[in-house]
Design an enzyme around this catalytic site. Structure first.
Site: not given
Ligand code: SF4
Length: 296
Positions: A41, A124, A142
């Site tokens: 990520e 996020y 996103d």
């Protein structure tokens, strides 16, 4: 496949499409650790999958746990970051590994506040880790997901620069109540945005939402006129910083960067500014002062 009747039919379509079309990515496999998901990520924050995958594999081979990375130097982490760009992320990941070892017994915590307190982990990324590492229901928003929802539900050609509260609430309302389906929706809508509902050339003919998409129903308006948000790259400080980092990654001894022949086309003022900012960001170290030499 029939899903819960409370789920928006477009959400179900995306989940079914994802079951058929999902790319087989190493961080999506069941045996991938939470640490592997976290690393993916952070790497994917500003870099596409194709460039991330080989670096991610090498990274996880070398540092399969936070403790392994914490035992290496920051310079090793920055060097292994290779050409993923925005190398501050490598430094933060290295700091994150230290925090995980010092405060969480070397494990990735399954707690939103603890995740948000980690270096390099924002809203996020924390939600993506909860969803993809721990299978929890989370709102993972996103730019790909925002684009899919904006088009399919609101006939909006591209997301706005800043997310509104109404947009966030709509996105949250679409996430299925079931944890398993929520993860599939999060991953599927992201994948649909990355592969089919792309920013400038959506392939609506291949999209599972083509018959129900609000933007298509409205005649696909506004995309050609929408301003492009691409950043000029050549000659920017970011490019010069990247070139400096590449010279240091390739070197096994301190390098004189101020007068390096490979940087001969860069004005002295820009060279100085970039060197100062790299030192300030803690990405490079000054070794000697006359002439100044640098290392990672
Ligand atoms: S039909 Fe086209 S615009 Fe609508 S969601 Fe699919 S790819 Fe995007």
């Amino acid at each position: 496949m029939p899903h819960d009747s409370a789920i928006d039919p477009r959400v179900s379509e995306v989940i079914d499409w994802f079951a058929r079309e999902a790319r087989d990515l190493p961080w999506r496999r069941e045996d991938c650790s939470a640490w592997g998901v976290l690393v993916s990520e952070v790497m994917l924050q500003q870099t596409p999958v194709a460039r991330v995958e080989p670096v991610w594999r090498r990274w996880l081979d070398r540092w399969p746990t936070p403790a392994a990375l914490a035992a290496s130097s920051q310079a090793d982490a920055v060097r292994a970051w290779d050409r993923l760009g925005y190398p501050r992320r490598a430094k933060r990941l290295w700091e994150c590994a230290h925090t995980l070892v010092e405060r969480h017994g070397g494990e990735v915590p399954r707690d939103p506040d603890a995740l948000l307190a980690l270096p390099g982990v924002g809203d996020y990324t924390a939600n993506a880790i909860l969803a993809f590492a721990f299978g929890e229901r989370a709102v993972v928003l996103d730019t790909n997901v925002r684009r899919v929802i904006g088009r399919a539900w609101r006939a909006q050609p591209l997301p706005t620069a800043h997310m509104t509260r109404a947009e966030r609430e709509q996105a949250a309302a679409l996430v299925p109540a079931s944890a398993r389906l929520s993860v599939e929706w999060n991953a599927g809508s992201m994948e649909l945005g990355a592969l089919v509902c792309t920013a400038r050339a959506p392939r609506c003919g291949e999209c599972p939402l083509r018959d129900e998409c609000a933007w298509v129903a409205a005649g696909s308006p506004g995309l050609d006129e929408a301003p492009r948000r691409t950043q000029a790259w050549h000659g920017t400080d970011r490019q010069v910083r990247g070139r400096m980092m590449a010279l240091l990654r390739a070197a096994d001894a301190p390098v004189v960067l101020d007068s390096h022949p490979d940087l001969g086309d860069v004005e002295a003022e820009q060279r100085e500014r970039c060197l100062e900012s790299l030192v300030r960001d803690g990405l490079i170290q000054v070794q000697e002062s006359a002439p100044a030499t640098y290392t990672l």
